[in-house]
Motif scaffolding. Sequence first.
Motif, mmCIF file in Angstrom:
data_model
loop_
_atom_site.group_PDB
_atom_site.id
_atom_site.type_symbol
_atom_site.label_atom_id
_atom_site.label_comp_id
_atom_site.label_asym_id
_atom_site.label_seq_id
_atom_site.Cartn_x
_atom_site.Cartn_y
_atom_site.Cartn_z
ATOM 1 N N LYS A 103 -35.338 3.863 -16.309
ATOM 2 C CA LYS A 103 -35.606 4.168 -17.719
ATOM 3 C C LYS A 103 -37.066 3.957 -18.105
ATOM 4 O O LYS A 103 -37.500 4.423 -19.156
ATOM 5 N N THR A 158 -32.236 9.008 -20.807
ATOM 6 C CA THR A 158 -31.363 7.874 -20.496
ATOM 7 C C THR A 158 -31.618 6.711 -21.440
ATOM 8 O O THR A 158 -30.677 6.086 -21.942
ATOM 9 N N ALA A 159 -32.900 6.436 -21.696
ATOM 10 C CA ALA A 159 -33.247 5.317 -22.575
ATOM 11 C C ALA A 159 -32.822 5.577 -24.017
ATOM 12 O O ALA A 159 -32.370 4.665 -24.718
ATOM 13 N N LYS A 209 -24.555 0.039 -10.010
ATOM 14 C CA LYS A 209 -25.004 -0.988 -10.956
ATOM 15 C C LYS A 209 -26.253 -1.711 -10.445
ATOM 16 O O LYS A 209 -26.395 -2.927 -10.571
ATOM 17 N N GLU A 237 -30.395 -2.135 -10.496
ATOM 18 C CA GLU A 237 -31.564 -1.906 -11.332
ATOM 19 C C GLU A 237 -32.624 -1.159 -10.528
ATOM 20 O O GLU A 237 -33.166 -1.679 -9.543
ATOM 21 N N ILE A 256 -30.398 7.975 -25.128
ATOM 22 C CA ILE A 256 -28.951 8.167 -25.266
ATOM 23 C C ILE A 256 -28.202 6.849 -25.148
ATOM 24 O O ILE A 256 -27.119 6.681 -25.720
ATOM 25 N N GLU A 257 -28.764 5.907 -24.411
ATOM 26 C CA GLU A 257 -28.132 4.593 -24.251
ATOM 27 C C GLU A 257 -27.911 3.905 -25.598
ATOM 28 O O GLU A 257 -27.003 3.081 -25.749
ATOM 29 N N LYS A 258 -28.716 4.246 -26.593
ATOM 30 C CA LYS A 258 -28.630 3.615 -27.915
ATOM 31 C C LYS A 258 -27.657 4.344 -28.843
ATOM 32 O O LYS A 258 -27.398 3.877 -29.949
ATOM 33 N N TRP A 259 -27.131 5.482 -28.414
ATOM 34 C CA TRP A 259 -26.234 6.267 -29.257
ATOM 35 C C TRP A 259 -24.818 5.726 -29.209
ATOM 36 O O TRP A 259 -24.454 4.940 -28.337
ATOM 37 N N LEU A 269 -25.973 3.895 -12.105
ATOM 38 C CA LEU A 269 -24.716 3.918 -12.852
ATOM 39 C C LEU A 269 -23.525 3.439 -12.027
ATOM 40 O O LEU A 269 -22.715 2.640 -12.506
ATOM 41 N N ARG A 290 -40.429 6.203 -25.762
ATOM 42 C CA ARG A 290 -39.849 4.883 -25.457
ATOM 43 C C ARG A 290 -40.773 3.731 -25.828
ATOM 44 O O ARG A 290 -40.459 2.571 -25.574
ATOM 45 N N ARG A 300 -22.593 10.363 -27.100
ATOM 46 C CA ARG A 300 -22.901 10.485 -25.671
ATOM 47 C C ARG A 300 -21.978 11.501 -24.999
ATOM 48 O O ARG A 300 -22.430 12.327 -24.204
#
Length: 264
Positions: free
Chosen positions: A164, A215-216, A158, A160, A218-221, A155, A257, A226
Motif C-alpha cells: 500500500k 488498496t489503501a 497475510k 506484510e 478502498i480499505e477505508k470504505w 491477502l 495517500r 468494496r
Amino acid sequence: MRNIKISLILFAIVSLAGVAMGYDAFAAFGWGLSLFIPVTLFMGIEKEGFLFSSLATLAGIGIAWIIGRWEVALNVIEMAMPGYITWFSLQKGLKGERLALLLTLYFYIISVAEDLFYGPPRDITPIKAIIFFRWGLYFYTSALFAVIIMGSVALVAKKEVDFKKINFGATPVVLFILSGVAAILKWFPAVQIIGANALIATCGFFLIQGFAVATAVIEKWQPLSRIITFFIAILFPLAALVIITLTGLFDFWFDFRKLKGGLK
C-alpha cells in the motif's frame, strides 16, 4: 506426523494447472489456476518449510510433464518461480517498490524470451496494428502479474509486503513525458515505435502504483462499497485497468495517500 496440508494443496494445484494447460479447451482454466501457485508455494514455505513445498512443486511439475509436454512443464515452472522470488525477497527485507519491479522484470524477461523463441502470441499476431507495440504491452502485463502475486500474498498469506505504500516517485513520470514526445514524432518512424513501446511500458509503473493507491483507499470504505467496486471491476476489467493506471499517474501530483516523496 508433520502437517503438510498446504504442500498437498500445492501439488494438486500445480498438477491440475499443468494438465489443463496441455489441452486447448482447458488452457484458460489452467493459466487462471496457475496464478495461485506462487501464493500457495509461499505459504507452504512459510508454514511447512522449504523442502516439503519444493518436493510438492517438483512432483506437480513431473505430472504436468508426463501427461502434457515439456513446454507445459516450463510454463508451470515459470509460474512457480515468483513464489520463491517473493519469499526470498521478503526474507531479505526488500521494499515493496523493488519487489514489484523485480517481479515485473522477471515476467518481462520470460515474455520477451518466449517471443524470440516461439514468436508473438497467437492472440496478438492477427492484430497487425499493435504487433509493433507488443514489447511495451509485455511490460504492462508483467506489471499486472506482479500486482496479482503481491496482492495475493498480502491477502491470502497475510504477509506484510508494504504494497500500500508503493511510490515510484518522479522517474516514471519523466519517462512517460519523454516517451510520449518520442511517440508523436511521425517524421522518425523508428523513434516513434520505440517511444510508443516505452510509453506503454511506463504505464506499468502507474498500474502498480495505482493498485497500491486503490488498496489503501478502498480499505477505508464500508464493506458494501468494496463489494460493489469489486463486481464493477470484474464486469469492466479494461475500464478498471485504465482508471487504476491513471490513478497511479496522478498520484505523483495529488499524493492521494499523503506519503512523503510526492510532489506537494
